[in-house]
Design an enzyme around this catalytic site. Structure first.
Site, PDB file in Angstrom:
ATOM      1  N   GLY A 267       3.382   0.671  -5.015  1.00 44.24           N
ATOM      2  CA  GLY A 267       2.357  -0.353  -4.815  1.00 44.24           C
ATOM      3  C   GLY A 267       2.922  -1.672  -4.307  1.00 44.24           C
TER       4      GLY A 267
ATOM      5  CD  GLU B 235       3.961   5.653  -4.337  1.00 45.41           C
ATOM      6  OE1 GLU B 235       4.875   6.000  -3.548  1.00 45.41           O
ATOM      7  OE2 GLU B 235       3.351   4.585  -4.208  1.00 45.41           O
TER       8      GLU B 235
ATOM      9  CB  ALA C 178       0.869   1.054  -9.273  1.00 42.09           C
TER      10      ALA C 178
ATOM     11  CD  GLU D 227       0.680   2.111  -1.864  1.00 39.59           C
ATOM     12  OE1 GLU D 227       0.999   1.983  -3.062  1.00 39.59           O
ATOM     13  OE2 GLU D 227      -0.127   2.952  -1.472  1.00 39.59           O
TER      14      GLU D 227
END
Ligand SMILES: CC(C)=CC(=O)SCCNC(=O)CCNC(=O)[C@H](O)C(C)(C)COP(=O)(O)OP(=O)(O)OC[C@H]1O[C@@H](n2cnc3c(N)ncnc32)[C@H](O)[C@@H]1OP(=O)(O)O
Length: 263
Positions: free
Chosen positions: A114, A137, A71, A117
């Site tokens: 992300g 993260e 992300a 993911e």
């Protein structure tokens, strides 16, 4: 195979190759970091292809260096709890997981946070030998927010997943394949070709059968085993109402290639 270039999004390249849709993440300067625009454009593209009766499978890929490095940290940096809570950050990714047609992630280079993911939101992950998967993260003082704690744990088991989440360790392609995260590993220059080949194979199957198969398999992640098996049985019963079931079984008995009509 007919190739068609579709209208371009800002963060993606979108094209069709026969019955396969190919979506390429395209933010090279940021290693395909997933910002809100990328999320919206990906959701829009998959929604479009989900409705397109000519498309039977969707492939999502990135660049050789990065599938997606996570992300977008720069976008998140100054967001407060209230900002992300009130805007329900990342809930938009759920739209992608509602795609009913099969999706293949073709991962080369970094698939972190992300990015990992997003790959796990797909139904099959193919990786190149250079792929690196991780949920780092923890190193940013946060936890995953796009389903990573659930999907990675289900994919590779609690102990290995915990070790990765809690240390931020990155897994190479060979380990990802051994762990069951990845279906197959290919040399970098063959990755996309192999993903597209598998996508074509899937797209040539009966579309109701591939969609129902995906729905039934995904139930195993959402409900208990008994409920999942009941759901699978109902889906199995209902597929006997399709012409493709009749055609597929007749073709087998008659020793010929089935001609599916998606009905
Ligand atoms: C928090 C939640 C819920 C989810 C997340 O996904 S958090 C993000 C998880 N991912 C990461 O922590 C990885 C961050 N990136 C890196 O550690 C490195 O970029 C690398 C190891 C993947 C690659 O290192 P390399 O030295 O080859 O490349 P860089 O110079 O570091 O990157 C090039 C360029 O891309 C920008 N970049 C990379 N990742 C992100 C990201 N996740 N968000 C925003 N921007 C990213 C990086 O800043 C650099 O841009 P500039 O040249 O403009 O600084």
């Amino acid at each position: 195979m007919a190739e068609q270039q579709l209208n371009q999004a800002e963060t993606l390249l979108i094209e069709t190759r026969g019955r396969v849709a190919l979506i390429t993440l395209n933010r090279p300067g940021a290693l395909n970091a997933l910002n809100r625009q990328a999320m919206q454009e990906l959701a829009e593209a998959t929604r479009h292809f989900d409705r397109d009766p000519n498309i039977g499978c969707i492939v999502i890929t990135g660049s050789e260096k990065a599938f997606a490095a996570g992300a977008d940290i720069k976008e998140m940096q100054h967001q407060s709890f209230m900002d992300v809570y009130l805007a329900d950050w990342f809930s938009g990714w759920e739209e992608l997981t509602r795609t009913r047609k099969p999706m293949i992630a073709a991962v080369s280079g970094y698939a972190l946070g992300g990015g990992c993911e997003l790959a796990m939101m797909c139904d099959i992950i193919y990786a190149s030998e250079t792929a690196k998967f991780g949920q780092p993260e923890i190193k940013l003082g946060v936890i995953p927010g796009m389903g990573g704690t659930q999907r990675l744990t289900l994919a590779i088991g609690k102990s290995k997943a915990m070790e990765m989440f809690l240390t931020g360790r990155v897994m190479d392609a060979a380990e990802a394949e051994r762990s069951g995260l990845v279906a197959k590993v290919f040399p970098v220059d063959r990755l996309l070709e192999e993903a597209l080949k598998t996508a074509e194979t899937i797209a040539a199957m009966s579309m109701p059968a591939t969609m129902m198969m995906k729905e039934a398999v995904n139930r195993s992640f959402e409900v208990c085993l008994a409920e999942g098996i009941r759901f699978e049985r109902r889906a199995f019963h209902s597929i006997f109402a399709t012409q493709d079931k009749a055609e597929g079984m007749s073709a087998f008995v008659e020793k010929r290639t089935p001609n599916f009509s998606n009905s």
